[in-house]
Enzyme design. Structure first.
Site, mmCIF file in Angstrom:
data_model
loop_
_atom_site.group_PDB
_atom_site.id
_atom_site.type_symbol
_atom_site.label_atom_id
_atom_site.label_comp_id
_atom_site.label_asym_id
_atom_site.label_seq_id
_atom_site.Cartn_x
_atom_site.Cartn_y
_atom_site.Cartn_z
ATOM 1 N N LYS A 86 -7.096 3.129 8.555
ATOM 2 C CA LYS A 86 -6.207 4.160 8.012
ATOM 3 C C LYS A 86 -6.866 5.537 8.064
ATOM 4 O O LYS A 86 -6.222 6.542 8.404
ATOM 5 C CB LYS A 86 -5.817 3.806 6.584
ATOM 6 C CG LYS A 86 -4.926 2.574 6.483
ATOM 7 C CD LYS A 86 -4.633 2.210 5.041
ATOM 8 C CE LYS A 86 -3.739 0.976 4.957
ATOM 9 N NZ LYS A 86 -3.455 0.580 3.552
ATOM 10 N N SER A 133 0.805 -1.229 0.000
ATOM 11 C CA SER A 133 0.000 0.000 0.000
ATOM 12 C C SER A 133 0.833 1.273 0.000
ATOM 13 O O SER A 133 0.257 2.361 0.006
ATOM 14 C CB SER A 133 -0.941 0.000 1.214
ATOM 15 O OG SER A 133 -0.198 -0.024 2.415
#
Length: 888
Positions: free
Chosen positions: A827, A784
């Site tokens: 996140k 990511s």
């Protein structure tokens, strides 16, 4: 002993059914039937001492096997009851009455002539029937030539079979006969010695052995043994003395061996009995001593108590059989034996296990359950809704096999307390089993009882502790099990968490099936990745995200502060923490998904307040209603010993003294100065991101960890070199490959992005690039960070700073496509905690935003990105003016 006699040509015959009289043997019979009475009266009673009769064996008509030739006369014979004696013994009675006269009687062809040693006559009353009791002695063998009847009894024409004296003298000279004779006497002497030791007799038998001829001794010895009818007939038919001695020697030796074996067994049993008697005597003495000392703990009483406890345990029939077998084994053992304690502990476990005992469940009240969940947990709306759905199904179908819930989330978000709330809502007992660090399969299935120190598995032990068969069992930290040479606990849990298999869960220690289908299992984990796929497939995963600052504030106000004050012996009268200070603690001292660090900081403030309260105890009220007085006047009067009912304060006493005497101190109010004094300077600052992104070559990424989401800075710099790429920060293989892909994409797009002139398209010519991920002690991996790496490299080569209020996440391909990633909820919450205002997400991850609280989304600007050019457009102030649309 009878000498040789001359036999008449014809003798009256007395039949013996399934019995043989041998020469030299003595037998006692009772004659009651008309035929036998007539025979005795005419052949013995009237002739007195000269009377002789023949004893002829007969076989039952049911017997089909015959030994030797048989006679078959046309009529039967009557035989009264008789009892035979070998010397002095009595045989079983037999009867051949009139009902069986038409039966075919199998007569043996050889018999023994006998004379009466004693004869007595009697008359039965009131019938007047005459009976005789006769003691007969066998004399010699004969063969039957012809069998006929004389009135009511039989007679036979006979021929003698014994050798004459001259013939016997010749045989005695035969070496084979001499050898057989010596062997027989030796064996017979051994038998006599054994019997003499056993019965303290045998003197008369030794005299017989020395005086009676050996061929007659053979018949006498064999007649004293209990042998079969066929063996008796075989001995009767042994006319040859050598054959007779051989058979007699074999029978005597067999009888000797049987006596020795029986004697050995008897000695062994007597030895055990003597040992048991000794132990019993010592145990009785020990019991008496303990009774005198008042320390009586009778093992037999304990075993009886254990047996009653087992009977009341409600075991299934198949398990009760196993328990009974083990209990019988325990009763036969002595407490000092090695296996006694292990058997007893095993039976105590069987008795303590809740085979049928269950918690009494009250009727489920979903409204009360929802209120309980709202009271115990703030937020977590979707999680609590799923629990309410679960409870609703249990209410409609109590025996339904519901899913096994697995709460996955960072530490401190309330996973364990949620499982406890489920148990409280169901009215069931709660048991927690920690699986963190478990590497031995025996922790789940138990150890086999063959091992020293064996014990049941944690599941069975937990059920024993709660004493019900239907608790709510929490399998805590299920993602932290390991595996080694001792087995894989996760594989053992497959049977536990499978409703089709856990009906007959087999613990190695119990070694009997146990029904776990009534247990409600709830699991917790920080991450899903370490859980094996087959085990994960058996559970329904419910993810618990971290809390927002607003939720943390409400949790601290409602739950944490009251609990902390109570744990430290304080109340709101002593310590007050304003909401503004709680917010400051959340923003400046804790950045976590859960609330554990927040609770620790609040506890630190409570401890500081407790110190100040303890130091000023003499100035503080003892309670809300009782006050301590500190008047000098009162102290002087009490010192004089006067009784004081009421104190009158003079007018000249200082009013300030009065106010101090009855002063109730105000509570300590936490302010910023107290925060810095107790907790130290702030650990986190909203300006941190802006300060760290102050120079080109730095970008802000979002990552997922086991403790929730977090912010990750990526730093890139260039230096003189040979065009190499250097990576630091304890990176994994996947993130290293992402960095290589990012550098390749930037080099390919260098001209389009105006990072280099057309003639200078090689960005790395004469220089190296170094990319670093700060917090080098923490391992990092995953795809990511692709878009974050590209942004840092573009910022480095363009010498333009990325926006400090923007964070990003996403995987990129070599052609510049932005791919979706996981952990979006955590996140985004991490970005909100860090004060980030703008978040760049892959366009295909927008669907995951529905799980993010609306209050968090309201404070963030979500920027979707489909290609890498979209990321760069949002990452730099004023957009990306050098952007060029490239083709794949």
């Amino acid at each position: 002993m009878a000498e040789s006699v001359e036999l008449p040509s014809r003798l009256g015959i007395l039949p013996f059914r399934n019995k043989v009289l041998l020469p030299g043997a003595i037998i006692r019979i009772r004659c009651t039937s008309p035929s036998s009475v007539k025979l005795v009266e005419q052949e013995l009673w009237q002739r007195e001492e000269k009377g002789l009769i023949g004893i002829l064996p007969v076989r039952d008509s049911a017997e089909t096997m015959a030994v030797g030739p048989m006679l078959y006369p046309g009529a039967g014979a009557d035989l009264g009851e008789r009892s035979s004696k070998h010397q002095v013994g009595t045989s079983d009675s037999h009867k051949l009455d009139g009902k069986n006269q038409q039966e075919v009687i199998h007569w043996h062809t050889r018999g023994v002539a006998a004379r009466a040693l004693h004869l007595s006559r009697g008359v039965e009353k009131p019938s007047g029937r005459v009976t005789y009791i006769v003691v007969l002695e066998g004399l010699c063998r004969f063969s039957v030539q012809e069998l006929s009847t004389r009135g009511t009894y039989y007679t036979a024409r006979i021929a003698p079979l014994d050798m004459t004296k001259a013939e016997m003298e010749l045989v005695e000279q035969d070496p084979e006969f001499m050898t057989l004779s010596r062997h027989f006497k030796t064996t017979a002497m051994e038998l006599i010695s054994v019997l003499e030791q056993k019965q303290k007799t045998g003197g008369r038998t030794k005299v017989l052995l020395e005086t009676v001829p050996v061929h007659k001794l053979a018949d006498i010895f064999v007649a004293s043994f209990e042998i079969s009818f066929e063996e008796q007939l075989s001995m009767l038919d042994s006319v040859d003395v050598k054959v007779r001695l051989s058979k007699a020697t074999e029978l005597v030796d067999r009888h000797l061996q049987s006596i020795r074996v029986a004697e050995k067994i008897t000695q062994k049993v007597e030895g055990q009995l003597s040992k048991s008697q000794k132990e019993f005597l010592l145990r009785q003495q020990m019991r008496a001593i303990k009774e005198e000392l008042g320390d009586n703990d009778d093992d037999e009483d304990d075993v009886a108590v254990l047996e009653r406890k087992m009977q009341n345990a409600g075991m299934p029939p198949n398990i009760w059989k196993t328990a009974q077998r083990e209990l019988r084994r325990l009763k036969k053992m002595q407490p000092q034996q090695p296996g006694y304690n292990s058997s007893r502990v095993y039976l105590e476990l069987l008795a303590d296990l809740p085979w049928q005992t269950a918690s009494e469940e009250s009727e489920l009240d979903l409204k009360a359950a929802k209120e309980r969940l709202d009271h115990d947990h703030y937020g977590l709306v979707k999680v609590k809704q799923r629990i309410i759905e679960y409870l609703a199904v249990r209410k409609l179908k109590p025996d339904a096999r519901g899913p096994i819930l697995c709460f996955v989330g960072p530490p401190g978000v309330g996973k364990t307390s949620l499982a406890s709330s489920i148990a409280a809502a169901l009215g069931r007992k709660f048991v927690r089993i920690s699986l963190g660090g478990v590497k031995d399969e025996a922790d789940i299935r138990g150890h086999r009882r063959t091992y020293i120190g064996s014990m049941p598995g944690r599941l069975i032990d937990g059920l024993k502790r709660v004493a019900v068969c239907n608790p709510v069992m929490l399998l805590d930290e299920i993602d932290k099990t390991g595996s080694d040479v001792r087995g894989d606990p996760a594989s053992a849990l497959l049977e536990v968490l499978d409703p089709e298999q856990n009906k007959t869960f087999n613990d190695h220690y119990l070694n009997v099936p146990y029904d776990l289908s009534k247990v409600i299992f709830v699991a917790t984990a920080n991450r899903m990745q370490p859980i094996p796929p087959p085990l994960l497939d058996r559970m329904e995963v419910i993810e618990l995200p971290g809390y927002t600052p607003e939720e943390k504030l409400r949790i601290a106000t409602r739950h944490l502060i009251p609990r902390v004050l109570d744990q430290h012996g304080l109340s709101s009268d002593f310590l007050h923490i304003p909401e503004a200070m709680v917010k400051l603690v959340i923003q400046s001292y804790t950045r976590e998904a859960g609330v554990r660090n927040l609770e620790r900081n609040l506890a630190a403030l409570a401890r500081a307040a407790a110190v100040r309260v303890a130091e000023q105890e003499h100035d503080m009220p003892l309670g809300k209603e009782v006050h301590q007085l500190a008047s000098p006047l009162l102290e002087s009067r009490v010192a004089d010993g006067a009784e004081v009912e009421m104190e009158v304060i003079p007018l000249d006493v200082n009013n300030h003294e009065i106010s101090n005497t009855f002063r109730v101190p105000s509570p300590f109010i936490v302010d910023e100065a107290m925060l810095e004094k107790v907790l130290g300077p702030p650990r986190y600052d909203d300006r941190e991101t802006a300060e760290r992104v102050a120079t080109p070559g730095i970008s802000v990424g979002l990552v997922w960890t086991a403790f929730g989401g977090d912010v990750q800075f990526v730093e890139a710099t260039a230096m003189v070199g040979k065009g190499d790429l250097h990576l630091t920060g304890q990176l994994g293989d996947v993130i290293k490959e992402s960095a290589q892909i990012a550098l390749t994409w930037v080099r390919v797009r260098a001209t389009e992005l105006k990072l280099a002139a057309a003639e200078e398209s090689n960005l790395l010519e004469g220089r190296d690039v170094h990319i670093h991920f700060p917090a080098g002690a923490v391992p990092k991996d995953g795809p990511s960070a692709g878009v974050t790496l590209v942004t840092a490299l573009v910022s480095l080569f363009s010498q333009r700073r990325a926006r400090a209020d923007t964070a990003m996440t996403g995987e990129m391909t070599l052609r510049g496509l932005v791919l979706p990633v996981g952990g979006i909820k955590d996140k985004v919450l991490a970005a909100h905690r860090y004060g980030i205002k703008r978040v760049i997400l892959p366009e295909r991850n927008l669907k995951d935003l529905v799980e993010v609280p609306a209050a968090v989304l309201a404070g963030l600007e979500i920027l979707p990105a489909k290609r890498m050019e979209d990321v760069l457009e949002h990452a730099f102030e004023g957009g990306c003016p050098w952007r060029q649309h490239s083709k794949l």
